[in-house]
Design an enzyme around this catalytic site. Structure first.
Site, PDB file in Angstrom:
ATOM      1  N   LEU A   1       1.093  -1.085  -0.237  1.00  0.00           N
ATOM      2  CA  LEU A   1       0.079  -0.125   0.292  1.00  0.00           C
ATOM      3  C   LEU A   1       0.936   1.142  -0.111  1.00  0.00           C
ATOM      4  O   LEU A   1       2.007   1.194   0.510  1.00  0.00           O
ATOM      5  CB  LEU A   1      -0.944   0.097   1.813  1.00  0.00           C
ATOM      6  CG  LEU A   1      -2.128  -1.298   1.374  1.00  0.00           C
ATOM      7  CD1 LEU A   1      -2.951  -1.156   2.488  1.00  0.00           C
ATOM      8  CD2 LEU A   1      -2.944  -0.825   0.435  1.00  0.00           C
ATOM      9  N   ASP A   2       0.516   2.229  -0.919  1.00  0.00           N
ATOM     10  CA  ASP A   2       1.531   3.577  -0.869  1.00  0.00           C
ATOM     11  C   ASP A   2       1.246   4.343   0.785  1.00  0.00           C
ATOM     12  O   ASP A   2       0.690   3.586   1.404  1.00  0.00           O
ATOM     13  CB  ASP A   2       0.659   4.819  -1.515  1.00  0.00           C
ATOM     14  CG  ASP A   2       0.334   4.113  -3.406  1.00  0.00           C
ATOM     15  OD1 ASP A   2       1.071   3.305  -3.833  1.00  0.00           O
ATOM     16  OD2 ASP A   2      -0.646   4.595  -3.641  1.00  0.00           O
ATOM     17  N   MET A   3       2.381   4.940   1.154  1.00  0.00           N
ATOM     18  CA  MET A   3       2.617   5.138   2.084  1.00  0.00           C
ATOM     19  C   MET A   3       1.695   6.301   2.971  1.00  0.00           C
ATOM     20  O   MET A   3       0.637   6.127   3.460  1.00  0.00           O
ATOM     21  CB  MET A   3       4.229   6.489   1.826  1.00  0.00           C
ATOM     22  CG  MET A   3       3.825   6.790   3.342  1.00  0.00           C
ATOM     23  SD  MET A   3       6.024   7.699   3.210  1.00  0.00           S
ATOM     24  CE  MET A   3       5.369   8.908   4.790  1.00  0.00           C
TER      25      MET A   3
ATOM     26  N   ARG B   1      -5.167   5.240  -7.586  1.00  0.00           N
ATOM     27  CA  ARG B   1      -4.482   6.733  -7.601  1.00  0.00           C
ATOM     28  C   ARG B   1      -5.094   7.171  -9.326  1.00  0.00           C
ATOM     29  O   ARG B   1      -5.452   8.104  -9.688  1.00  0.00           O
ATOM     30  CB  ARG B   1      -3.565   7.075  -6.659  1.00  0.00           C
ATOM     31  CG  ARG B   1      -3.548   7.491  -6.034  1.00  0.00           C
ATOM     32  CD  ARG B   1      -2.439   7.336  -4.519  1.00  0.00           C
ATOM     33  NE  ARG B   1      -2.119   6.683  -3.296  1.00  0.00           N
ATOM     34  CZ  ARG B   1      -3.052   7.428  -1.889  1.00  0.00           C
ATOM     35  NH1 ARG B   1      -3.190   8.926  -2.706  1.00  0.00           N
ATOM     36  NH2 ARG B   1      -2.349   6.699  -0.862  1.00  0.00           N
TER      37      ARG B   1
END
Ligand code: URA
Length: 256
Positions: A112-114, A199
């Site tokens: 998962l992205d930051m 995103r």
């Protein structure tokens, strides 16, 4: 029926003992699984008395690979934002591995992205990790997505584009399930796991993501798990995940 071998120096552990150890019920119940022909070892239907070497034999129950290496642990973490999904960060930032017990060492499955929060599995079980990470298998992942829509609803025609798939710079995205539970809040289910995919999909249709959280991985959801908290997965949950990854989302109960 083939029964116990009685050789003096027999290699490996008895299959029913291994299955009981990883949570498939009592040894008796595991003997029944074997006797009913539901267990294979390296592709061959196992018989009672079969021994296995956890490091090299491939065991499947109802066609679903199960990890048999002793000491396997499986955590589900509700990753908070601001934490990096890696086993060790070269910049000294806090990582997801810092949020779960230090021993035994585990690694995150997928990323998962930051800036993304939500469910993430960490494990030292290579069998489950491979099943979930394999592009041919994989499981659906569901995201709750707040987009920048100036407080208005995202138009249906935009949702339709997201559902059909959009053309990103690394190729088209597959079909997605997309709903809008609230104006400007989308629920997106995708099967792929490309870098920053949600995103980029939302950006592509003109509605950049403001907040993103993963709420489900295949059959696994846990709305009661607070950000930053983790818990162990049960054997049933691990098997349900493996089943979903093996059989394309069909979740079977191992107790049926
Ligand atoms: N899609 C994204 O864009 N980011 C994530 O962290 C996960 C899915």
């Amino acid at each position: 029926m083939v029964t116990e071998d009685s050789g003096a120096a027999v290699a490996g552990e008895r299959l029913q003992k291994v299955l009981a150890r990883i949570g498939f019920g009592s040894r008796r119940a595991c003997e029944d699984l074997i006797a009913n022909g539901r267990v294979t070892v390296n592709g061959d239907t196992a018989v009672l008395g079969r021994r296995v070497e956890p490091d090299c034999d491939v065991v499947e129950v109802d066609g679903v690979p199960v990890g048999i290496v002793p000491g396997a642990v499986h955590y589900v973490l509700n990753k908070p934002t601001g934490v990096v999904t890696t086993a060790s960060d070269t910049h000294g930032r806090e990582t997801v591995v810092d949020l779960v017990p230090r021993e035994p060492r585990v690694f995150p499955v997928g990323r998962l992205d930051m800036d993304t929060s939500g469910l993430l599995i960490l494990t030292n079980d290579g069998t489950l990790a491979n099943l979930l990470a394999h592009p041919r298998h994989g499981v659906d992942k569901e995201y709750l997505v707040e987009v920048d829509s100036n407080g208005r609803a995202v138009p249906e025609r935009v949702l339709v584009r997201l559902r059909r798939g959009v053309e990103l710079d690394d190729g088209p995205t597959g079909p997605a399930v997309v709903g809008q539970p609230q104006p400007g809040v989308l629920r997106i289910v995708i099967h792929e796991g490309r870098n920053r995919q949600v995103r980029r999909m939302c950006e592509h249709v003109g509605f950049p993501v403001v907040r993103l959280a993963r709420t489900r991985i295949g059959p696994l959801a846990d709305p009661s798990l607070a950000p930053g908290r983790w818990r162990l997965l049960s054997t049933d949950e691990v098997f349900a995940l493996s089943t979903a990854a093996t059989k394309g989302g069909q979740v079977a109960s191992r107790r049926e």
